[in-house]
Write an enzyme that holds these catalytic residues in place. Structure first.
Site, PDB file in Angstrom:
ATOM      1  N   GLU A 219       0.973  -1.057   0.013  1.00 53.83           N
ATOM      2  CA  GLU A 219      -0.055  -0.115  -0.040  1.00 53.83           C
ATOM      3  C   GLU A 219       1.099   1.245  -0.004  1.00 53.83           C
ATOM      4  O   GLU A 219       1.489   1.388   1.138  1.00 53.83           O
ATOM      5  CB  GLU A 219      -0.625  -0.093   1.292  1.00 53.83           C
ATOM      6  CG  GLU A 219      -2.109   0.759   1.080  1.00 53.83           C
ATOM      7  CD  GLU A 219      -1.814   2.275   1.565  1.00 53.83           C
ATOM      8  OE1 GLU A 219      -1.696   3.248   0.429  1.00 53.83           O
ATOM      9  OE2 GLU A 219      -1.942   2.500   2.657  1.00 53.83           O
ATOM     10  N   CYS A 253      -1.198   9.325   2.559  1.00 55.93           N
ATOM     11  CA  CYS A 253      -1.065   8.554   0.988  1.00 55.93           C
ATOM     12  C   CYS A 253      -2.113   9.200   0.153  1.00 55.93           C
ATOM     13  O   CYS A 253      -1.805   8.952  -1.023  1.00 55.93           O
ATOM     14  CB  CYS A 253      -0.886   7.314   1.143  1.00 55.93           C
ATOM     15  SG  CYS A 253      -2.333   6.316   1.917  1.00 55.93           S
TER      16      CYS A 253
END
Length: 478
Positions: A219, A253
């Site tokens: 991720e 993110c």
């Protein structure tokens, strides 16, 4: 050992892994009731230790309590409880629909745990990005090592104390350390590695995993763009974008990384940002308790250098752009008129700087996005179905969210993943369970099927070709 965090002795790391593998081999984690108890205990950890965790993260990088409670701890409680509630459904063996002649074979898909897994988490959202994957690992019946980030030493040290207090330490352990300890961890064989972080380290993790043929979930992040349609409400778009950018001071993110807006609408959008900023932070964000700090000096200097090299126009007025290196406080900055070669477009910003790129058409915006690595999420503010359809069909990203930022994370029933440079491997609830689960296919051929299987044995007669190879005679549509 750092000044705050006690590192795990390197020579102990292989033993920790071996102890967990021994536990897995006993079969204790296969019990659904045992898994549920661990999930309930993880939820209790998040609830009971909320103040201690929030305090640790305040000490690490002044993370606002609201963000810790709402965006991290509450999410862990929800994921753990919902996973426990649905565990029996997820773990139930599946009987696929097969042709009539195969039904007596009892085709079955068993949901079995992969084994002993490794979870490496980052510093920016250390609670949810450590414990959310752990929810999936527990639900799937795996043993797990947690390797939190040394960049948040107060949190990581606290986690090492809390895991033994709430979870079965024969199945779940914390390893703390920096590069040497992580290097030793990655030398070992694991049954799955779940890494959250940046692409540079992800390549190291994936390379180490490849030596053991270990599957990974990566991720990552990237530069998540925001497309603003000329017909959309600029004031509302600015408010929702700025809220997304100010979460954790842009250190996430899925933060909006840059904006693509029609040239004639750029100044109107900027005015919307000014209004929203006054509303959010009447006295500026520098000393506001609802606004976080930068995690360390390295990232503070990196952001400062990136901003100082920009050739774009820094919006003034209410956006004073004050910085305090001693406290690592960095107010949000809007930069307009940014060109495609600007320093702010070189790498993921991961901080409270928001560049605006003026474009002359949707075609130009789509081309701009497609000329760069696939982002983790593409944001778009538009109510035009044609614009939505074009963005869905003509771009690639891990996810796409219309008319808000961050809210796709609130829908845990949706899979969350990157694509290409932004990572791979799905997570959240059922998808996290699946990430740590092996689908073990099975058939059980009864003796009475022998007459139906006789054609497969040599010598092969013409009817064997006709029956067993019948697909060769199927007409293929034009």
């Amino acid at each position: 050992m750092s000044g705050i965090l006690t590192y795990t002795a390197i020579e102990e790391i292989p033993k920790i892994r071996d102890d967990l593998r021994a536990t897995f081999k006993t079969g204790v984690t296969r019990s659904l009731e045992w898994r549920k108890r661990q999930l309930y205990q993880l939820a209790r950890l998040a609830q009971n230790e909320a103040e201690a965790i929030s305090d640790a993260m305040t000490r690490d990088f002044a993370k606002p309590r609201f963000e810790v409670i709402v965006a991290e701890l509450a999410a862990v409680v929800r994921y753990a409880l919902e996973s426990a509630e649905k565990l029996e459904e997820w773990a139930q063996p599946e009987r696929p629909d097969v042709p009539d002649f195969q039904r007596s074979w009892n085709p079955t898909i068993y949901k079995v745990p992969k084994g002993t897994v490794l979870i490496i988490s980052p510093w920016n959202y250390p609670v949810v990005l450590t414990l959310q994957p752990l929810v999936g690992a527990i639900a799937a019946g795996c043993c797990a090592v947690l390797k939190p980030s040394e960049a948040v030493p107060h949190f990581s040290g606290l986690l090492a104390k809390l895991v033994p207090k709430y979870l079965d330490t024969s199945a779940y352990r914390v390893i703390n350390g920096a590069i040497p300890e992580t290097t030793k961890i990655l030398e070992l064989q694991w049954d799955h590695i779940f890494y959250t972080g940046n692409g540079r380290v992800a390549r190291i993790v994936a390379s180490a995993a490849a030596k053991h043929l270990t599957p990974c979930s990566l991720e990552l992040g990237g530069k998540s763009p925001v497309v603003v349609d000329a017909a959309y409400d600029m004031e509302l778009a600015a408010k929702r974008i700025l809220w997304g950018k100010c979460n954790n001071a842009g250190q996430i993110c899925v933060a909006p990384d840059y904006i693509l807006v029609p040239r004639q609408k750029q100044d109107e959008l900027v005015r919307g940002f000014e209004k929203a900023y006054k509303c959010f932070f009447p006295n500026g964000a520098l000393d506001d308790a609802h606004y976080g700090g930068i995690v360390n000096d390295f990232h503070f200097k990196r952001l400062s250098a990136m901003l100082d090299r920009s050739q774009g126009e820094k919006v003034g007025g209410v956006f004073e752009g004050r910085r305090d290196p001693e406290r690592r406080r960095f107010e949000p900055v809007i930069v307009k008129g940014v060109n495609e070669n600007d320093s702010l477009l070189e790498e993921e910003i991961f901080g409270p700087v928001l560049p605006i790129v003026a474009v002359d058409s949707l075609d130009e915006a789509i081309g701009f996005i497609n000329a760069r690595p696939h982002p983790l999420v593409l944001y778009a503010f538009t109510e035009d179905p044609t614009v939505k359809e074009r963005l869905i069909n003509e771009t690639q990203s891990g996810g796409i969210a219309f008319n808000d930022t961050f809210q796709h994370l609130a829908v845990a029933e949706l899979p969350f993943s990157g694509i290409g440079e932004s990572g791979y491997g799905y997570q959240f609830l059922r998808y996290s369970f699946d990430a740590f689960t092996h689908l073990r296919s099975s058939v059980d051929i009864p003796k009475c099927e022998e007459s139906n299987l006789s054609l497969r044995y040599p010598p092969h007669k013409p009817e064997a070709y006709q029956i067993l190879g019948s697909a060769m005679n199927i007409r293929i549509p034009e």
